[in-house]
Scaffold this active site. Structure first.
Site, short mmCIF file in Angstrom:
data_model
loop_
_atom_site.label_atom_id
_atom_site.label_comp_id
_atom_site.label_asym_id
_atom_site.label_seq_id
_atom_site.Cartn_x
_atom_site.Cartn_y
_atom_site.Cartn_z
N SER A 1 26.31 33.78 29.00
CA SER A 1 26.69 32.44 28.59
C SER A 1 27.37 32.44 27.23
CB SER A 1 25.46 31.53 28.54
OG SER A 1 24.81 31.50 29.79
N ARG B 1 40.95 31.48 40.97
CA ARG B 1 40.92 32.76 40.26
C ARG B 1 41.20 33.94 41.18
NH1 ARG B 1 35.39 32.13 36.64
NH2 ARG B 1 36.14 30.52 35.21
N HIS C 1 38.31 37.96 37.33
CA HIS C 1 39.02 36.94 36.54
C HIS C 1 40.45 37.41 36.31
CE1 HIS C 1 39.96 34.09 33.36
NE2 HIS C 1 38.87 33.44 33.67
#
Length: 382
Positions: free
Chosen positions: A51, A288, A251
């Site tokens: 995170s 993505r 990604h």
């Protein structure tokens, strides 16, 4: 470890949460607010997990922020976009839960002191749905900073340098505790009524990636060094089944020769993506996986993100990339092409065409429906 089990519980608690990222903090704080005695375990000497590296934002539909910005969105639209992005292999029930509870998730973060007033559009979204802190602050560190404070405020006991080594089950296969290895305290057994695994994925475990997704073997990972699949290993050891364990997301944008992820909101706020020659090759706001697949099919298997000074001033995170010496800057298209090895005439035509599409609101090349900025000021690429 066996000695710790044989010695019996060193402590008894109501809830053990394993992994002090955003999910772990949220689970621990929620349990504490409900009146439970909670111990939050983190193997690393720092909290935050993956995170901490989040730079984009949190997607949510039907929020107060969208209403304030006059953005017409709905739970069903969120569901439709998510299902399409997952090529309809998603679990529809889980997608529905995600969409229906997304606005409440934003409210929850606000109740923890996190500002999420800035709105952007990320790849695969049909409207501005990505919520971020105002002022261009990176979303992940901001959220973790406030969750740490909230955990302290509510009295959540957080133990760093404390690795969960084994889930302990009774004769009925019910989890009754966790064997912990503390850096300074050694092995000990914690007994608990409930255990929450919030350890994230295995994106930084090269062996697991090679096993579950051989086609991604050897690829660079932008994950935190803590994302090694420990919770998966713990769960499998007591017979837990795995669902979609081989689904790994690549990604599309990461810094050249680095592990630094370039947020997709850079594309969302106006950047275009071009190949080695300087040609656009896809709608920059696609999902993505499609963007990643398209990049890998280009010459050299890489792409450039191109934007100008307007975006640089607008997006604080981009200025952070500049601080890390990740950007190439030029006063003209020809100069930028020279710096990057792109073909000048090709890049000039690409920029000219895009500016025309942006002005008319009609991307005739790839049907991008959100083009907030043109490319008319000094250019920048990464």
């Amino acid at each position: 470890m066996q000695q710790a089990i044989a010695a019996g519980p060193k402590e008894q608690t109501d809830v053990i949460v394993i992994g002090a990222g955003s999910a772990g903090y949220n689970a621990a704080i929620t349990a504490k607010q409900a009146g439970a005695k909670v111990i939050l375990l983190e193997k690393a000497p720092f909290s935050g997990g993956n995170s901490m590296l989040a730079a984009g934002g949190m997607n949510a539909a039907g929020t107060a922020q969208q209403k304030a910005h006059h953005i017409n969105d709905s739970v069903q639209s969120f569901i439709n976009d998510a299902m399409k992005g997952g090529r309809y292999a998603n679990d529809p029930k889980l997608v529905e839960i995600l969409a229906k509870q997304s606005a409440d998730g934003i409210k929850w973060l606000e109740s923890m002191g996190v500002n999420m007033d800035d709105l952007k559009r990320s790849g695969g979204a049909s409207v501005d749905r990505t919520h971020r802190p105002h002022g261009g602050l990176s979303v992940g560190p901001t959220i973790i900073q406030h969750l740490r404070k909230a955990a302290d405020k509510f009295g959540v006991e957080t133990r760093l340098n404390s690795r969960a080594e084994k889930l302990v089950v009774d004769d009925n296969q019910q989890i009754v505790g966790v064997v912990v290895h503390g850096k300074h305290s050694g092995y000990y057994l914690l007994a608990a009524k409930s255990v929450v695994l919030s350890t994230g994925g295995y994106g930084y475990n090269k062996q697991m990636i090679a096993y579950y997704r051989p086609t991604f073997q050897g690829m660079t990972s932008s994950n935190n060094i803590t994302a090694t699949g420990d919770g998966i290993t713990l769960a499998k050891a007591i017979g837990a089944s795995m669902t979609d364990i081989d689904w790994i997301q690549a990604h599309p944008t990461i810094g050249v020769d680095s592990r630094i992820l370039i947020s997709e909101t850079v594309r969302g706020v106006g950047a275009i993506m071009v190949n080695q020659q300087g040609s656009r090759f896809i709608n920059e706001l696609t999902t993505r996986d499609r963007a990643s697949d398209a990049i890998l099919k280009q010459p050299g298997r890489f792409a450039w993100l191109v934007f100008d000074n307007q975006l640089y001033k607008k997006a604080k995170m981009v200025r952070g990339y500049d601080h890390l010496k990740m950007l190439k800057k030029a006063d003209s298209v020809a100069e930028l092409a020279k710096l990057t090895g792109m073909v000048p005439n090709t890049l000039e035509q690409t920029v000219s065409n895009y500016n025309s599409y942006q002005k008319s609101g009609d991307d005739q090349a790839f049907h991008r429906d959100n083009m907030p900025l043109n490319l008319t000021q000094p250019l920048i690429t990464r």
